[in-house]
Design an enzyme around this catalytic site. Structure first.
Site, PDB file in Angstrom:
ATOM      1  N   SER A   1      -2.245 -21.928  -2.802  1.00  0.00           N
ATOM      2  CA  SER A   1      -2.675 -20.605  -3.271  1.00  0.00           C
ATOM      3  C   SER A   1      -2.047 -20.281  -4.624  1.00  0.00           C
ATOM      4  O   SER A   1      -2.658 -19.622  -5.463  1.00  0.00           O
ATOM      5  CB  SER A   1      -2.267 -19.537  -2.250  1.00  0.00           C
ATOM      6  OG  SER A   1      -2.829 -19.843  -1.005  1.00  0.00           O
TER       7      SER A   1
ATOM      8  N   ILE B   1       4.154 -20.640   6.585  1.00  0.00           N
ATOM      9  CA  ILE B   1       5.192 -21.022   7.556  1.00  0.00           C
ATOM     10  C   ILE B   1       5.911 -22.296   7.124  1.00  0.00           C
ATOM     11  O   ILE B   1       7.011 -22.570   7.569  1.00  0.00           O
ATOM     12  CB  ILE B   1       4.624 -21.198   8.991  1.00  0.00           C
ATOM     13  CG1 ILE B   1       3.603 -22.344   9.057  1.00  0.00           C
ATOM     14  CG2 ILE B   1       4.029 -19.908   9.518  1.00  0.00           C
ATOM     15  CD1 ILE B   1       3.273 -22.752  10.486  1.00  0.00           C
ATOM     16  N   ASP B   2       5.282 -23.077   6.215  1.00  0.00           N
ATOM     17  CA  ASP B   2       5.826 -24.398   5.869  1.00  0.00           C
ATOM     18  C   ASP B   2       7.107 -24.356   5.024  1.00  0.00           C
ATOM     19  O   ASP B   2       7.824 -25.347   4.949  1.00  0.00           O
ATOM     20  CB  ASP B   2       4.780 -25.214   5.094  1.00  0.00           C
ATOM     21  CG  ASP B   2       3.607 -25.614   5.971  1.00  0.00           C
ATOM     22  OD1 ASP B   2       3.722 -25.468   7.203  1.00  0.00           O
ATOM     23  OD2 ASP B   2       2.588 -26.061   5.424  1.00  0.00           O
TER      24      ASP B   2
ATOM     25  N   GLY C   1       0.665 -19.846   0.003  1.00  0.00           N
ATOM     26  CA  GLY C   1       1.553 -21.004  -0.123  1.00  0.00           C
ATOM     27  C   GLY C   1       1.288 -21.795  -1.391  1.00  0.00           C
ATOM     28  O   GLY C   1       0.641 -21.314  -2.341  1.00  0.00           O
TER      29      GLY C   1
ATOM     30  N   ARG D   1      14.386 -35.304  32.744  1.00  0.00           N
ATOM     31  CA  ARG D   1      13.364 -35.912  31.883  1.00  0.00           C
ATOM     32  C   ARG D   1      13.721 -35.705  30.409  1.00  0.00           C
ATOM     33  O   ARG D   1      14.348 -34.707  30.051  1.00  0.00           O
ATOM     34  CB  ARG D   1      11.999 -35.249  32.104  1.00  0.00           C
ATOM     35  CG  ARG D   1      11.362 -35.607  33.413  1.00  0.00           C
ATOM     36  CD  ARG D   1      10.039 -34.858  33.575  1.00  0.00           C
ATOM     37  NE  ARG D   1       9.496 -35.118  34.886  1.00  0.00           N
ATOM     38  CZ  ARG D   1       8.788 -34.249  35.591  1.00  0.00           C
ATOM     39  NH1 ARG D   1       8.530 -33.055  35.114  1.00  0.00           N
ATOM     40  NH2 ARG D   1       8.337 -34.581  36.781  1.00  0.00           N
TER      41      ARG D   1
ATOM     42  N   GLY E   1       4.184 -28.130  10.075  1.00  0.00           N
ATOM     43  CA  GLY E   1       4.699 -28.486   8.743  1.00  0.00           C
ATOM     44  C   GLY E   1       3.803 -29.590   8.214  1.00  0.00           C
ATOM     45  O   GLY E   1       4.095 -30.767   8.425  1.00  0.00           O
TER      46      GLY E   1
ATOM     47  N   GLY F   1      19.725 -28.204  18.887  1.00  0.00           N
ATOM     48  CA  GLY F   1      20.678 -29.321  19.042  1.00  0.00           C
ATOM     49  C   GLY F   1      19.977 -30.591  19.476  1.00  0.00           C
ATOM     50  O   GLY F   1      20.459 -31.321  20.356  1.00  0.00           O
TER      51      GLY F   1
ATOM     52  N   VAL G   1       0.833  -1.212   0.000  1.00  0.00           N
ATOM     53  CA  VAL G   1       0.000   0.000   0.000  1.00  0.00           C
ATOM     54  C   VAL G   1       0.867   1.261   0.000  1.00  0.00           C
ATOM     55  O   VAL G   1       0.635   2.202  -0.777  1.00  0.00           O
ATOM     56  CB  VAL G   1      -0.974  -0.013   1.205  1.00  0.00           C
ATOM     57  CG1 VAL G   1      -1.747   1.301   1.300  1.00  0.00           C
ATOM     58  CG2 VAL G   1      -1.927  -1.195   1.101  1.00  0.00           C
TER      59      VAL G   1
ATOM     60  N   ARG H   1      -9.341 -20.838   3.437  1.00  0.00           N
ATOM     61  CA  ARG H   1      -9.149 -21.932   2.474  1.00  0.00           C
ATOM     62  C   ARG H   1     -10.516 -22.116   1.826  1.00  0.00           C
ATOM     63  O   ARG H   1     -11.534 -22.059   2.517  1.00  0.00           O
ATOM     64  CB  ARG H   1      -8.711 -23.215   3.189  1.00  0.00           C
ATOM     65  CG  ARG H   1      -7.378 -23.053   3.910  1.00  0.00           C
ATOM     66  CD  ARG H   1      -6.870 -24.361   4.456  1.00  0.00           C
ATOM     67  NE  ARG H   1      -5.897 -24.144   5.525  1.00  0.00           N
ATOM     68  CZ  ARG H   1      -4.591 -23.954   5.331  1.00  0.00           C
ATOM     69  NH1 ARG H   1      -4.094 -23.967   4.118  1.00  0.00           N
ATOM     70  NH2 ARG H   1      -3.783 -23.773   6.354  1.00  0.00           N
TER      71      ARG H   1
HETATM   72  P1  ATP Z   1      -0.421 -23.018   3.699  1.00  0.00           P
HETATM   73  O1  ATP Z   1       0.969 -23.490   3.374  1.00  0.00           O
HETATM   74  O2  ATP Z   1      -0.445 -21.944   4.711  1.00  0.00           O
HETATM   75  O3  ATP Z   1      -1.346 -24.143   3.988  1.00  0.00           O
HETATM   76  P2  ATP Z   1      -1.471 -22.908   1.023  1.00  0.00           P
HETATM   77  O4  ATP Z   1      -1.639 -21.808   0.041  1.00  0.00           O
HETATM   78  O5  ATP Z   1      -0.599 -24.046   0.586  1.00  0.00           O
HETATM   79  O6  ATP Z   1      -0.973 -22.260   2.370  1.00  0.00           O
HETATM   80  P3  ATP Z   1      -3.880 -24.469   0.668  1.00  0.00           P
HETATM   81  O7  ATP Z   1      -4.968 -24.785   1.632  1.00  0.00           O
HETATM   82  O8  ATP Z   1      -3.160 -25.595   0.021  1.00  0.00           O
HETATM   83  O9  ATP Z   1      -2.904 -23.484   1.446  1.00  0.00           O
HETATM   84  O10 ATP Z   1      -4.474 -23.567  -0.515  1.00  0.00           O
HETATM   85  C1  ATP Z   1      -5.146 -22.350  -0.226  1.00  0.00           C
HETATM   86  C2  ATP Z   1      -6.293 -22.187  -1.168  1.00  0.00           C
HETATM   87  O11 ATP Z   1      -5.815 -22.096  -2.518  1.00  0.00           O
HETATM   88  C3  ATP Z   1      -7.270 -23.342  -1.201  1.00  0.00           C
HETATM   89  O12 ATP Z   1      -8.180 -23.328  -0.130  1.00  0.00           O
HETATM   90  C4  ATP Z   1      -7.968 -23.100  -2.533  1.00  0.00           C
HETATM   91  O13 ATP Z   1      -8.946 -22.092  -2.414  1.00  0.00           O
HETATM   92  C5  ATP Z   1      -6.814 -22.572  -3.392  1.00  0.00           C
HETATM   93  N1  ATP Z   1      -6.315 -23.684  -4.205  1.00  0.00           N
HETATM   94  C6  ATP Z   1      -5.547 -24.716  -3.817  1.00  0.00           C
HETATM   95  N2  ATP Z   1      -5.314 -25.574  -4.837  1.00  0.00           N
HETATM   96  C7  ATP Z   1      -5.981 -25.073  -5.903  1.00  0.00           C
HETATM   97  C8  ATP Z   1      -6.156 -25.476  -7.245  1.00  0.00           C
HETATM   98  N3  ATP Z   1      -5.588 -26.583  -7.726  1.00  0.00           N
HETATM   99  N4  ATP Z   1      -6.902 -24.690  -8.057  1.00  0.00           N
HETATM  100  C9  ATP Z   1      -7.481 -23.554  -7.596  1.00  0.00           C
HETATM  101  N5  ATP Z   1      -7.347 -23.124  -6.329  1.00  0.00           N
HETATM  102  C10 ATP Z   1      -6.609 -23.848  -5.492  1.00  0.00           C
END
Ligand code: ATP
Length: 322
Positions: free
Chosen positions: A105, A126-127, A102, A162, A170, A185, A24, A72
């Site tokens: 997305s 984060i993964d 990620g 302990r 992940g 470690g 922005v 999601r």
């Molecule tokens: P994180 O690593 O935080 O889980 P991410 O982006 O990998 O993030 P996902 O749940 O895999 O998280 O994907 C996020 C969103 O992206 C999904 O809920 C969906 O809306 C969209 N998405 C995932 N795969 C597809 C796909 N093949 N086609 C269209 N949209 C998708």
């Protein structure tokens, strides 16, 4: 006037807010108008847009979570969902869309680009499971948070002789687990990239106990087929020491972004707007050797999961484990 939209998708991660704020602020330098899309692709399908200004994003850069909220969306995975999202961008006269998210997305971003949306993707998860980039937003903070939690728990474990087994996040890969294990470690580390059974972890712990270690620390990834509690029970039974196990969990996502994540957020946000200003799109930003770069969006999946086997081996060498 150029008009752009930004959305955050998947899980939230530290650095998303800093990135939104940078986008922005940088956009205002170039006279670009920014709309935020609330709740990722779900909000895109529901036409949930809000104008973002320097004032509305002031003071969010240092916060974890996500100002625009994340989601999601199963519906968006269907062609009708992507089409609806694309149509809403057209309806709102959006010239470019910035997606922060990620692995999943990015697939959504590629599908939007195939319908004609001009996309810039910024890695936020984060993964750390987008392998074209050294790091994704949120990874460094998540590792730091897990390390500080384990450091705290470890003090009480050591006072009581302990063992301690920590399970870290992940969903699909062990990058967080390996980095956390190396940083504390740990005496054994279980990740799905290296096939290990519970008996292998028990064997590592036995070897460390035989060398005089009183409070062994084990780090396992949530992607493993066994849980921290399974490991705890096996170690107690086979090694005769008392243990505690803990799922580090959501504390990894919370709190302020680390300096590394803030820098990545700022570098990516600035570059995203510079690219838009130059008319460059359908690219993904990443970081390599501390420099941000961009590459074609549809080539990001060509790179495989490069698990850091060298670091894994070094951690085992540290405890003289085979
Ligand atoms: P994180 O690593 O935080 O889980 P991410 O982006 O990998 O993030 P996902 O749940 O895999 O998280 O994907 C996020 C969103 O992206 C999904 O809920 C969906 O809306 C969209 N998405 C995932 N795969 C597809 C796909 N093949 N086609 C269209 N949209 C998708």
């Amino acid at each position: 006037m150029i008009k752009i939209a930004v959305l955050c998708s998947g899980g939230d991660c530290q650095g998303m807010n800093a990135c939104i704020q940078t986008i922005v602020n940088m956009a205002s330098v170039h006279g670009i108008m920014v709309m935020g899309v609330r709740r990722g692709y779900q909000g895109l399908m529901e036409n949930d847009f809000v104008e973002l200004t320097r004032e509305s994003v002031a003071n969010i850069g240092h916060l974890g979570g996500c100002f625009l909220k994340v989601a999601r969306s199963e519906e968006f995975k269907k062609p009708e969902g992507v089409k609806l999202g694309h149509d809403n961008l057209v309806k709102n006269r959006i010239d470019y869309l910035i997606v922060i998210g990620g692995n999943g997305s990015y697939r959504g971003a590629i599908e939007l680009s195939e319908l004609g949306t001009k996309v810039i993707a910024i890695p936020g998860t984060i993964d750390n499971d987008l392998f074209y980039t050294d790091r994704t937003l949120g990874f460094d903070t998540a590792v730091n948070n897990a390390v500080s939690t384990i450091d705290n728990i470890r003090q009480t474990m050591e006072a009581n002789d302990r063992g301690f087994i920590a399970e870290v996040m992940g969903r699909e890969c062990g990058h967080i687990a390996l980095n956390v294990a190396a940083a504390v470690g740990a005496h054994s580390c279980a990740v799905k990239e290296v096939p290990v059974e519970i008996s292998d972890v028990v064997s590592d712990v036995k070897q460390c106990l035989s060398k005089g270690i009183k409070s062994p620390v084990v780090v396992i990834s949530e992607a493993c087929e066994f849980t921290a509690n399974d490991v705890k029970e096996a170690i107690e039974k086979e090694c005769g020491i008392e243990c505690r196990s803990s799922v580090v969990g959501y504390v990894q996502r919370g709190g302020a972004p680390s300096v590394m994540d803030r820098l990545l957020a700022i570098q990516s946000g600035v570059m995203a707007i510079e690219l838009i200003y130059k008319g460059i799109y359908n690219v993904a930003l990443g970081i390599r050797n501390n420099n941000v770069f961009y590459m074609k969006l549809d080539e990001v999946y060509e790179l495989d999961n490069e698990f850091n086997k060298v670091l894994y081996r070094q951690l085992r060498n540290l405890h003289n484990l085979k």
